[in-house]
Structure formats: structure tokens, C-alpha cells
Motif scaffolding. Structure first.
Motif, mmCIF file in Angstrom:
data_model
loop_
_atom_site.group_PDB
_atom_site.id
_atom_site.type_symbol
_atom_site.label_atom_id
_atom_site.label_comp_id
_atom_site.label_asym_id
_atom_site.label_seq_id
_atom_site.Cartn_x
_atom_site.Cartn_y
_atom_site.Cartn_z
ATOM 1 N N LYS A 31 0.822 -1.209 0.000
ATOM 2 C CA LYS A 31 0.000 0.000 0.000
ATOM 3 C C LYS A 31 0.858 1.263 0.000
ATOM 4 O O LYS A 31 0.558 2.236 -0.693
ATOM 5 N N VAL A 32 1.933 1.231 0.807
ATOM 6 C CA VAL A 32 2.823 2.394 0.866
ATOM 7 C C VAL A 32 3.473 2.651 -0.493
ATOM 8 O O VAL A 32 3.582 3.796 -0.945
ATOM 9 N N LYS A 34 2.299 1.804 -3.452
ATOM 10 C CA LYS A 34 1.304 2.296 -4.394
ATOM 11 C C LYS A 34 1.045 3.784 -4.211
ATOM 12 O O LYS A 34 0.815 4.506 -5.179
ATOM 13 N N ARG A 35 1.070 4.231 -2.961
ATOM 14 C CA ARG A 35 0.762 5.631 -2.695
ATOM 15 C C ARG A 35 1.950 6.558 -2.897
ATOM 16 O O ARG A 35 1.771 7.763 -3.037
ATOM 17 N N THR A 36 3.150 6.018 -2.871
ATOM 18 C CA THR A 36 4.335 6.873 -2.953
ATOM 19 C C THR A 36 5.097 6.745 -4.264
ATOM 20 O O THR A 36 5.977 7.562 -4.529
ATOM 21 N N ILE A 39 4.870 9.858 -6.413
ATOM 22 C CA ILE A 39 5.621 10.977 -5.832
ATOM 23 C C ILE A 39 7.119 10.768 -6.019
ATOM 24 O O ILE A 39 7.860 11.699 -6.362
ATOM 25 N N LEU A 257 -1.819 19.273 2.477
ATOM 26 C CA LEU A 257 -2.015 17.830 2.614
ATOM 27 C C LEU A 257 -2.379 17.450 4.049
ATOM 28 O O LEU A 257 -3.318 16.678 4.286
ATOM 29 N N GLN A 261 -5.977 15.989 5.426
ATOM 30 C CA GLN A 261 -6.011 14.715 6.126
ATOM 31 C C GLN A 261 -6.662 14.853 7.500
ATOM 32 O O GLN A 261 -7.393 13.977 7.950
#
Length: 279
Positions: A31-32, A34-36, A39, A257, A261
Motif C-alpha cells: 500500500k505504501v 502504491k501511494r508513494t 511521488i 495535505l 487529512q
């Protein structure tokens, strides 16, 4: 003598726990990533493009130089000074907008006569951009803190107000009929049915206003301010300090951001009933 061979087997439950214990960290890592990954790819492109000469470094320095400038501003305390000024203005205007727009939106959405009276005025002002009124606020209120906070209040009020009105008006009619059939008074109907059903839509407006409060503030700080991230970006631009300018932009992105959040977390707490029903 014959020796009997014994086979040792692990219990099924123990094997399942061990496999789940291994799968859980792998799932988190996936998951990390995929999200980073996007970036990280953007950061790599930013670092390489100026270094290979596709862009002049005076206009777009490598990311490493920007991060070095950001760290220098942070350690010197200058970044915190500007960030503190921006946060005070943004949160003040944002808080005033919430305190004023949500009650007004609830009243307009609930009382049809008030809605018919104020809708023409709302339609007139909702289509007027906040930044277009910056010269007006500056002319009337001066270049101090009052004009900047007032501009943020104006910009934040509209998404909160309009979403609150929409949330109240678009409550499922079946819920209202069911509540009335149970003998609820108008006050209890509003508190127990209308308001909870409108909360998700209200929070949508609050999140939009949170993002708008930062964007409008940066533009306002570029006019007549002596501190703030907008002032930092403007000052760095005029003095050809590109790394410091991009460092200010990155700081704004990080604040936005974190702000968003925080609002998402708050929304989940206020709409826990909705999540329970969908599970």
C-alpha cells in the motif's frame, strides 16, 4: 532394534497465524509503495531534468537544492516564522467562516421562505471570485491582517454555505416521512434526522473551504505582507532565489495535505454512523 520415525507437524491454527503475520507487513508495504511511487517518480524527474539541461537551473533547480534550501530555512527559524503567520491567518478566517456559514446554511436550507428571499443575493455573490475582490478589501480595510482574514472568510464561506444548504434540502424524503410518522416534533426532526443526514455534504464544503483558505491566503500575502509563505515566495522570486521560492511552494503543499487529512479524520468521526451502515 527398529526405530520408529516420528513426524512433527505444526497445528493448523499456528501455521495460519504465521502466514497472516507475514502477509500483513507485506500488504502494508504494498500500500505504501502504491501511494508513494508516483511521488518518487516525480521527485526523480524533478532532480534529473535540470541536471541533463532540459530546463535552465535558474528557473527550475534540482530537487536536492530545493530540499537543501528548505532545510536551511527550517533550521534558521525563518520558515517557521512565515508558516506561523500564514497558519494564524488561515485558521482564523477558516474558523470564522465555519461558525458563520454552517448555521446560516442550516437556516436557509430548512426555512423555505428565507431561502426564496436570500437565493438571488447568494447567486450574485457566489459567482464573484474572491481574488477579484482583493483590491476592494485592501482599499476598504487596508493592507493589514483584517483585510487578509476577511478575504479568507469570504472565500471559505461559499463552499460551506452552499454545501450546507444542499445537504439540508437533499435529505431523503422517506427519512423525513418516517420520522414524522413516529411523532417527532420539528425541532427533534431537525436534530435527529436532518442534521445527521446533512453532515457528509457539509464536510465536503468544509474540505473545499480548507483548501481554498490556503490558496487565497497565499495570493493575499503577496500584497502588502511582511511575513507569511506567500510573502516568502514573492520575495524569493524578486530576488532570484529559486530554491527558496520552491521551498515555500513545497511547504504550502505539505500544509494543505496535512490540513486535508485532518479534516478527513474529523469527518470519519462525525459520520461513523454512515460507515457502520455501509459495512
Amino acid at each position: 532394534m527398529a526405530t520408529a520415525e516420528k513426524s512433527v507437524s505444526l497445528p493448523i491454527g499456528s501455521a495460519q497465524r504465521r502466514s497472516s503475520a507475514i502477509a500483513a507487513p507485506l500488504g502494508i508495504i504494498g500500500k505504501v509503495l502504491k501511494r508513494t511511487i508516483a511521488i518518487l517518480a516525480l521527485a526523480a524527474i524533478w532532480e534529473m531534468v535540470p541536471r541533463v539541461g532540459l530546463v535552465e537551473t535558474a528557473f527550475l533547480p534540482p530537487l536536492s537544492e530545493v530540499l537543501q534550501a528548505w532545510w536551511g530555512l527550517l533550521t534558521s527559524g525563518e520558515l517557521w516564522t512565515h508558516t506561523e503567520s500564514s497558519l494564524i491567518r488561515s485558521l482564523a478566517g477558516f474558523g470564522i467562516a465555519i461558525a458563520a456559514a454552517i448555521p446560516l446554511g442550516l437556516l436557509i436550507g430548512w426555512y423555505k421562505g428565507l431561502s426564496e428571499l436570500l437565493t438571488p443575493v447568494l447567486e450574485l455573490f457566489r459567482n464573484t471570485a474572491a481574488l477579484a475582490l482583493l483590491p476592494v478589501f485592501t482599499l476598504i480595510l487596508g493592507i493589514g491582517e483584517t483585510s487578509k482574514i476577511t478575504l479568507i472568510v469570504y472565500a471559505c464561506s461559499w463552499p460551506i454555505l452552499l454545501n450546507t444548504i444542499s445537504g439540508v434540502k437533499n435529505v431523503d424524503p422517506l427519512l423525513i416521512k418516517s420520522a414524522k410518522s413516529m411523532g417527532l416534533s420539528p425541532v427533534k426532526l431537525f436534530i435527529k434526522v436532518i442534521l445527521p443526514a446533512a453532515v457528509p455534504t457539509i464536510f465536503t464544503g468544509v474540505r473545499l473551504a480548507g483548501a481554498g483558505s490556503i490558496l487565497v491566503l497565499i495570493a493575499a500575502e503577496m500584497v502588502g505582507a511582511k511575513a507569511g509563505l506567500g510573502y516568502l515566495i514573492n520575495y524569493a522570486q524578486f530576488n532570484f532565489q529559486a530554491p527558496e521560492m520552491y521551498a515555500g511552494i513545497i511547504s504550502i503543499s505539505l500544509i494543505g495535505l496535512l490540513f486535508n487529512q485532518g479534516l478527513v479524520t474529523l469527518e470519519k468521526r462525525f459520520t461513523a454512523w454512515k460507515q457502520t451502515q455501509s459495512e
